[in-house]
Scaffold this motif. Structure first.
Motif, PDB file in Angstrom:
ATOM      1  N   TYR A 221       0.840  -1.207   0.000  1.00 22.08           N
ATOM      2  CA  TYR A 221       0.000   0.000   0.000  1.00 22.08           C
ATOM      3  C   TYR A 221       0.870   1.249   0.000  1.00 22.08           C
ATOM      4  CZ  TYR A 221      -3.597   3.357   1.239  1.00 22.08           C
ATOM      5  OH  TYR A 221      -4.436   4.446   1.225  1.00 22.08           O
ATOM      6  N   LYS A 222       1.875   1.276   0.853  1.00 24.90           N
ATOM      7  CA  LYS A 222       2.713   2.470   0.966  1.00 24.90           C
ATOM      8  C   LYS A 222       3.579   2.694  -0.273  1.00 24.90           C
ATOM      9  CE  LYS A 222       2.803   2.425   6.016  1.00 24.90           C
ATOM     10  NZ  LYS A 222       3.611   2.206   7.247  1.00 24.90           N
ATOM     11  N   ILE A 223       3.914   1.617  -0.980  1.00 24.37           N
ATOM     12  CA  ILE A 223       4.672   1.751  -2.231  1.00 24.37           C
ATOM     13  C   ILE A 223       3.817   2.402  -3.311  1.00 24.37           C
ATOM     14  CG2 ILE A 223       5.691   0.440  -4.150  1.00 24.37           C
ATOM     15  CD1 ILE A 223       6.696  -1.574  -2.023  1.00 24.37           C
ATOM     16  N   HIS A 224       2.526   2.011  -3.372  1.00 24.40           N
ATOM     17  CA  HIS A 224       1.649   2.452  -4.463  1.00 24.40           C
ATOM     18  C   HIS A 224       0.823   3.694  -4.118  1.00 24.40           C
ATOM     19  CE1 HIS A 224       2.267  -0.983  -7.207  1.00 24.40           C
ATOM     20  NE2 HIS A 224       2.477  -1.662  -6.091  1.00 24.40           N
ATOM     21  N   ASN A 225       0.778   4.076  -2.864  1.00 24.45           N
ATOM     22  CA  ASN A 225      -0.022   5.232  -2.446  1.00 24.45           C
ATOM     23  C   ASN A 225       0.856   6.200  -1.672  1.00 24.45           C
ATOM     24  OD1 ASN A 225      -3.101   4.469  -2.975  1.00 24.45           O
ATOM     25  ND2 ASN A 225      -2.023   2.629  -2.264  1.00 24.45           N
ATOM     26  N   LYS A 226       0.939   7.409  -2.180  1.00 23.20           N
ATOM     27  CA  LYS A 226       1.811   8.413  -1.566  1.00 23.20           C
ATOM     28  C   LYS A 226       1.071   9.329  -0.587  1.00 23.20           C
ATOM     29  CE  LYS A 226       5.092   6.751  -4.018  1.00 23.20           C
ATOM     30  NZ  LYS A 226       6.016   5.808  -3.361  1.00 23.20           N
ATOM     31  N   GLN A 227      -0.251   9.135  -0.450  1.00 22.16           N
ATOM     32  CA  GLN A 227      -1.005   9.960   0.479  1.00 22.16           C
ATOM     33  C   GLN A 227      -0.583   9.640   1.918  1.00 22.16           C
ATOM     34  OE1 GLN A 227      -2.340   8.008  -1.789  1.00 22.16           O
ATOM     35  NE2 GLN A 227      -3.751   9.144  -3.100  1.00 22.16           N
ATOM     36  N   PRO A 228      -0.666  10.625   2.800  1.00 21.81           N
ATOM     37  CA  PRO A 228      -0.301  10.379   4.205  1.00 21.81           C
ATOM     38  C   PRO A 228      -1.229   9.343   4.849  1.00 21.81           C
ATOM     39  CG  PRO A 228      -1.372  12.520   3.958  1.00 21.81           C
ATOM     40  CD  PRO A 228      -1.105  12.027   2.575  1.00 21.81           C
TER      41      PRO A 228
ATOM     42  N   LYS B 195     -10.305   4.584  -4.838  1.00 27.22           N
ATOM     43  CA  LYS B 195      -9.998   5.766  -4.037  1.00 27.22           C
ATOM     44  C   LYS B 195     -11.252   6.530  -3.595  1.00 27.22           C
ATOM     45  CE  LYS B 195      -5.389   6.440  -5.975  1.00 27.22           C
ATOM     46  NZ  LYS B 195      -4.483   7.336  -6.734  1.00 27.22           N
TER      47      LYS B 195
END
Length: 202
Positions: A144-151, A173
């Motif tokens: 998730y953190k690799i593909h999503n840059k939102q906080p 999203k």
């Protein structure tokens, strides 16, 4: 013969596990493979109403060469554990050790994170170990953190507690934002997520 020392567990085994036999049998068995022997132990479960309802455990020991052609032992292991287990053990005694799933968990995690999602799905179907690893929250949090840059917000973490990182990752999203707003206002409940492909089918 190759040196198997780096791959032995604390008991000096390449394979060392015990399980209940596959249905309809209820027997309990252990398979222990050292660098020279295959040891099969069986605890037969007998209904208490039958005579001799506490039989002694049985044990069969083969060296690697004998095990390759021991059809009687193959048949017994197939009865309690299935054909896949027999094939796996034969491969080991023929020198084809399954090195990949013996690597440390942190190394396997790094390998898994290098795969695309389709390859990850295929790997998860190869064995119990990779099914657990590829479905773990630890892996899907990293994906998730690799593909999503939102906080990572508190609302998102509350959703993760309900659904897990994998389900959150596959949620589109727009729907994810709606669910996060509901959690923030205390109306989240246990509403099921729909993936984008599932939503388009509706």
């Amino acid at each position: 013969m190759a040196s198997y020392t780096p791959w032995l567990n604390e008991h000096g085994a390449l394979v060392d596990y015990a399980q209940t036999a596959k249905p309809p049998a209820k027997d309990f068995y252990q398979i222990f493979v050292s660098p020279s022997e295959v040891v099969y132990r069986l605890w037969k479960i007998v209904p208490p109403t039958r005579p001799n309802n506490h039989p002694a455990p049985s044990e069969v020991r083969d060296n690697w060469e004998d095990f390759k052609n021991d059809e009687r032992l193959h048949s017994e292991i197939q009865r309690v554990a299935g054909d896949v287990t027999v094939d796996w053990l034969v491969n080991i005694v023929c020198g084809h050790l399954d090195y990949l799933n013996r690597l440390p968990k942190n190394v396997l995690t790094k390998i898994i994170l290098m795969l695309d999602l389709e390859s990850l799905a295929h790997l998860s179907m190869t064995c119990h170990l990779f099914r657990e690893l590829c479905s773990s929250d630890e892996i899907w949090e990293k994906i998730y953190k690799i593909h999503n840059k939102q906080p990572i917000t508190q609302e998102l973490l509350m959703l993760v507690d309900q659904k897990g990182w994998k389900e959150v990752f596959f949620t589109n999203k727009l729907q994810l934002q709606m669910q996060m707003r509901r959690v923030a206002t205390g109306k989240g409940g246990n509403v099921a997520f729909l993936t984008e492909s599932e939503e388009n089918m509706q």
